[in-house]
Write an enzyme that holds these catalytic residues in place. Structure first.
Site, PDB file in Angstrom:
ATOM      1  N   SER A  96      49.819  29.566 -29.348  1.00 21.65           N
ATOM      2  CA  SER A  96      48.364  29.660 -29.204  1.00 21.65           C
ATOM      3  C   SER A  96      47.606  28.572 -29.960  1.00 21.65           C
ATOM      4  CB  SER A  96      47.870  31.035 -29.648  1.00 21.65           C
ATOM      5  OG  SER A  96      48.045  31.195 -31.042  1.00 21.65           O
ATOM      6  N   HIS A 119      44.696  31.187 -36.311  1.00 23.66           N
ATOM      7  CA  HIS A 119      43.712  30.641 -35.368  1.00 23.66           C
ATOM      8  C   HIS A 119      42.596  29.923 -36.106  1.00 23.66           C
ATOM      9  CE1 HIS A 119      44.804  33.354 -31.683  1.00 23.66           C
ATOM     10  NE2 HIS A 119      45.695  32.409 -31.916  1.00 23.66           N
ATOM     11  N   ASP A 170      39.006  35.448 -29.977  1.00 22.34           N
ATOM     12  CA  ASP A 170      39.939  36.493 -30.402  1.00 22.34           C
ATOM     13  C   ASP A 170      39.385  37.914 -30.405  1.00 22.34           C
ATOM     14  OD1 ASP A 170      41.744  34.475 -30.814  1.00 22.34           O
ATOM     15  OD2 ASP A 170      41.635  34.530 -32.999  1.00 22.34           O
TER      16      ASP A 170
END
Length: 172
Positions: A49, A90, A115
């Site tokens: 990701s 992230h 998210d």
């Protein structure tokens, strides 16, 4: 080879030597946790990701900047979601407010959406206490060993058995 097992004093010394290695590694981990102010100062990227910034298997070093500075937009953070024990790596894409009351919105570089679907039920943003730490450095692909051990649990047993055997049979 059998002489090491035949001498109880030497066998006990080697078991203690193995215990010393394990306890040293544990103390180093706890020391890093205290210095970095993070419960997990080193994490492994488990998914794609964050590509191209980080690849699966990269080993990340974290620093929890609680006392030093505010988390900024663009910073890569690692956070935990309530009731889930897998940390997520992230980037902060939006920030609302400042200081300890700031709310953060994150997104994986390789993901199409933010998210909000990953957060806990009823949670729209991350709070400061959700953040484990900010990424301050990394070593590419070193964490692949961790991924292999989690995907193939039998490898842990084999690896620990081999390490224990070497510790018992080691000559000083």
């Amino acid at each position: 080879m059998l002489s090491a097992l035949g001498n109880p004093r030497q066998a006990a010394a080697q078991v203690l030597n193995f215990a010393l290695v394990l306890s040293t590694a544990f103390m180093m981990w706890k020391g890093l946790s205290v210095i970095s102010d993070s419960p997990s100062p080193i994490v492994v990227v488990l998914s794609g990701s964050m590509e191209p910034a980080f690849q699966r298997g990269d080993l990340l070093f974290l620093w929890n900047r609680n006392f030093f500075q505010d988390t900024q937009v663009g910073e890569v953070v690692v956070y935990n979601v309530k009731d889930k024990d897998i940390p997520i790596v992230h980037r902060v894409v939006r920030k609302f407010g400042s200081g300890d009351k700031a709310k953060l919105l994150t997104k994986g570089d390789n993901n199409a959406a933010d998210d909000t679907e990953l957060y806990a039920r009823g949670q729209d943003y991350l709070a400061r206490e959700d953040i484990i730490g900010s990424v301050i450095g990394y070593i590419p692909f070193v964490g692949y060993v961790t991924i292999l051990l989690s995907e193939h649990p039998w490898l842990k047993t084999v690896m620990l058995g081999v390490m224990g055997l070497f510790a018992l049979l080691q000559r000083e």
